[in-house]
Design a protein around this motif. Structure first.
Motif, PDB file in Angstrom:
ATOM      1  N   ILE A   1       1.014  -1.450  -0.019  1.00 56.12           N
ATOM      2  CA  ILE A   1      -0.020   0.275  -0.195  1.00 56.12           C
ATOM      3  C   ILE A   1       0.453   1.573   0.371  1.00 56.12           C
ATOM      4  CG2 ILE A   1      -1.958   0.611   1.555  1.00 56.12           C
ATOM      5  CD1 ILE A   1      -2.631  -1.452   2.497  1.00 56.12           C
TER       6      ILE A   1
ATOM      7  N   ILE B   1      -1.941  -1.509  -3.223  1.00 53.12           N
ATOM      8  CA  ILE B   1      -3.729  -0.169  -2.966  1.00 53.12           C
ATOM      9  C   ILE B   1      -2.895   0.624  -3.208  1.00 53.12           C
ATOM     10  CG2 ILE B   1      -5.181   0.214  -1.913  1.00 53.12           C
ATOM     11  CD1 ILE B   1      -5.356  -2.638  -0.278  1.00 53.12           C
ATOM     12  N   THR B   2      -3.655   1.700  -4.037  1.00 52.41           N
ATOM     13  CA  THR B   2      -2.367   3.543  -4.055  1.00 52.41           C
ATOM     14  C   THR B   2      -4.012   4.183  -4.521  1.00 52.41           C
ATOM     15  OG1 THR B   2      -1.644   4.439  -5.357  1.00 52.41           O
ATOM     16  CG2 THR B   2      -3.133   3.362  -6.491  1.00 52.41           C
TER      17      THR B   2
ATOM     18  N   LYS C   1       1.291   3.377  -9.087  1.00 48.31           N
ATOM     19  CA  LYS C   1       0.138   2.221  -9.925  1.00 48.31           C
ATOM     20  C   LYS C   1       0.842   1.979 -11.620  1.00 48.31           C
ATOM     21  CE  LYS C   1      -3.760   2.694 -12.741  1.00 48.31           C
ATOM     22  NZ  LYS C   1      -5.017   3.130 -12.694  1.00 48.31           N
TER      23      LYS C   1
ATOM     24  N   TYR D   1      -5.593  -1.608  -6.660  1.00 47.40           N
ATOM     25  CA  TYR D   1      -6.942  -1.343  -6.163  1.00 47.40           C
ATOM     26  C   TYR D   1      -7.231  -0.508  -5.851  1.00 47.40           C
ATOM     27  CZ  TYR D   1      -7.812  -6.197  -6.156  1.00 47.40           C
ATOM     28  OH  TYR D   1      -7.963  -7.740  -6.518  1.00 47.40           O
ATOM     29  N   GLN D   2      -7.712   1.413  -6.191  1.00 49.97           N
ATOM     30  CA  GLN D   2      -8.075   2.278  -6.369  1.00 49.97           C
ATOM     31  C   GLN D   2      -8.756   2.706  -5.274  1.00 49.97           C
ATOM     32  OE1 GLN D   2      -6.884   3.154 -10.538  1.00 49.97           O
ATOM     33  NE2 GLN D   2      -5.845   4.927  -9.530  1.00 49.97           N
ATOM     34  N   PRO D   3      -9.348   2.431  -3.814  1.00 49.74           N
ATOM     35  CA  PRO D   3     -10.298   2.923  -3.451  1.00 49.74           C
ATOM     36  C   PRO D   3      -9.892   4.273  -2.631  1.00 49.74           C
ATOM     37  CG  PRO D   3      -8.829   2.057  -1.512  1.00 49.74           C
ATOM     38  CD  PRO D   3      -8.554   1.195  -2.723  1.00 49.74           C
TER      39      PRO D   3
ATOM     40  N   ILE E   1     -10.221   3.793   1.665  1.00 56.19           N
ATOM     41  CA  ILE E   1     -10.606   2.859   2.047  1.00 56.19           C
ATOM     42  C   ILE E   1     -11.147   2.281   3.070  1.00 56.19           C
ATOM     43  CG2 ILE E   1      -8.329   3.044   3.548  1.00 56.19           C
ATOM     44  CD1 ILE E   1      -7.194   0.300   2.333  1.00 56.19           C
TER      45      ILE E   1
ATOM     46  N   ASP F   1     -14.454   1.006   2.405  1.00 60.35           N
ATOM     47  CA  ASP F   1     -14.406   0.577   0.889  1.00 60.35           C
ATOM     48  C   ASP F   1     -14.457  -1.518   1.597  1.00 60.35           C
ATOM     49  OD1 ASP F   1     -14.016  -1.659  -1.117  1.00 60.35           O
ATOM     50  OD2 ASP F   1     -13.403   0.385  -2.056  1.00 60.35           O
TER      51      ASP F   1
ATOM     52  N   ILE G   1     -12.698  -3.812  -0.501  1.00 62.25           N
ATOM     53  CA  ILE G   1     -11.358  -4.654  -0.890  1.00 62.25           C
ATOM     54  C   ILE G   1     -11.271  -5.047   0.980  1.00 62.25           C
ATOM     55  CG2 ILE G   1      -9.521  -2.427  -0.155  1.00 62.25           C
ATOM     56  CD1 ILE G   1      -9.773  -2.470  -2.977  1.00 62.25           C
TER      57      ILE G   1
ATOM     58  N   TYR H   1       1.066   6.135   1.925  1.00 57.53           N
ATOM     59  CA  TYR H   1       0.083   6.147   1.185  1.00 57.53           C
ATOM     60  C   TYR H   1      -1.156   7.172   1.240  1.00 57.53           C
ATOM     61  CZ  TYR H   1      -4.682   3.953   0.436  1.00 57.53           C
ATOM     62  OH  TYR H   1      -6.024   3.926  -0.351  1.00 57.53           O
TER      63      TYR H   1
END
Length: 317
Positions: free
Chosen positions: A6, A29-30, A48, A59-61, A64, A67, A70, A87
């Motif tokens: 992340i 995750i980013t 990314k 995954y780009q919430p 987060i 979410d 996720i 992050y």
């Protein structure tokens, strides 16, 4: 080792590359893609870019913490470690408890000092002689978890935030690998942070970047170093130390504090030469070596003076 990584900015890239080289990165995750720059062009995060290059699920919430897709996906992966490097969002307790060995965060200071989002800048602004990186087991606080390992870095008198940033992002990647190996083998022990010696850094702002010539040349130079990416050009999010010359704002990227006394008032331009533009401060003289006018680019003083004039006797404000 199954890893979920992340992170978001360029600072995180060496750490992700190290995780890919040494372990099995199952997901990245980013932050979501954002519009930026002229024309509001959509840009993706450096993390990314690496994830796409290595064909790792990304995954780009937007948020987060809320979410649940996720969170459920992470539970499906059953990671041994979740690694977090710069992050930009706070992780909920549900994610902190998913991985077998916990969430490990890389922080660019010697914790518990300089908790927060801009420790690299503030150690220089405050004139520290040493900093480093820390790995911690994350908890629900901000940079408050138990410390696993630290790696120290000496700070030279001329070092800029850009130089320190690049040192710490590479050292931090090595430290993460050492931490993971040590946790798995049992050779790394958790140590509670000493709250008495803790400190949090404030956010950087454009207001703090305005030079106060009534300060000492040492403190002004520390401010310049702490806000300067020089000689690198990939950290444009930082405000740059600046002053006013007539109607123009001059950004200053590199200078040197001279241990010389003067009777001139603070901000007075004493001299200009290829070696620097000397300015009086409340205590000592500052020698400006790299600067920028509006619409131009940062230039060393020798090149700057070929096309620009800074008048002697002018008071910078």
């Amino acid at each position: 080792m199954k890893i979920v990584f992340i992170g978001t900015p360029d600072f995180s890239v060496p750490s992700l590359k190290k995780m890919i080289e040494k372990f099995d990165v199952r997901a990245v995750i980013t932050q979501p893609d954002r519009a930026s720059g002229r024309g509001n062009k959509i840009t993706i995060s450096p993390i990314k870019e690496i994830g796409l290059l290595y064909k790792i699920p990304i995954y780009q919430p937007e948020k987060i913490r809320k979410d649940f897709e996720i969170i459920n996906k992470l539970r499906e992966i059953e990671p041994d470690f979740i690694i977090v490097v710069a992050y930009g969002q706070i992780l909920p307790k549900e994610i902190l408890n998913i991985s077998k060995y916990g969430c490990i965060n890389l922080h660019a200071s010697l914790l518990p000092k300089y908790r927060g989002s801009s420790p690299i800048n503030w150690v220089l602004i405050n004139g520290e002689k040493e900093t480093g990186s820390s790995t911690i087991i994350m908890d629900t606080g901000i940079d408050t978890g138990d410390i696993l390992l630290k790696k120290r870095v000496a700070i030279s008198e001329s070092m800029s935030a850009g130089e320190l940033y690049n040192i710490l992002k590479e050292n931090g990647a090595e430290l993460l690998q050492e931490t993971i190996d040590g946790v798995v083998t049992g050779n790394v022990c958790r140590v509670n942070q000493d709250t008495e010696g803790s400190s949090y850094v404030p956010l950087l702002s454009k207001q703090m970047a305005k030079i106060n010539w009534n300060d000492s040349s040492i403190n002004i130079n520390n401010l310049i170093r702490g806000l300067s990416s020089w000689p690198y050009k990939n950290m444009n999010s930082w405000p740059t130390a600046h002053t006013n010359y007539k109607e123009n704002i001059i950004k200053i990227y590199k200078a040197r504090a001279l241990d010389v006394t003067t009777t001139k008032p603070p901000g007075y331009v004493i001299d200009t030469s290829n070696e620097g533009i000397t300015v009086a401060t409340n205590e000592g003289i500052l020698n400006i070596e790299v600067l920028q006018l509006p619409g131009g680019k940062p230039l060393e003083v020798k090149a700057f003076l070929k096309g620009n004039i800074i008048e002697k006797g002018i008071i910078l404000i």
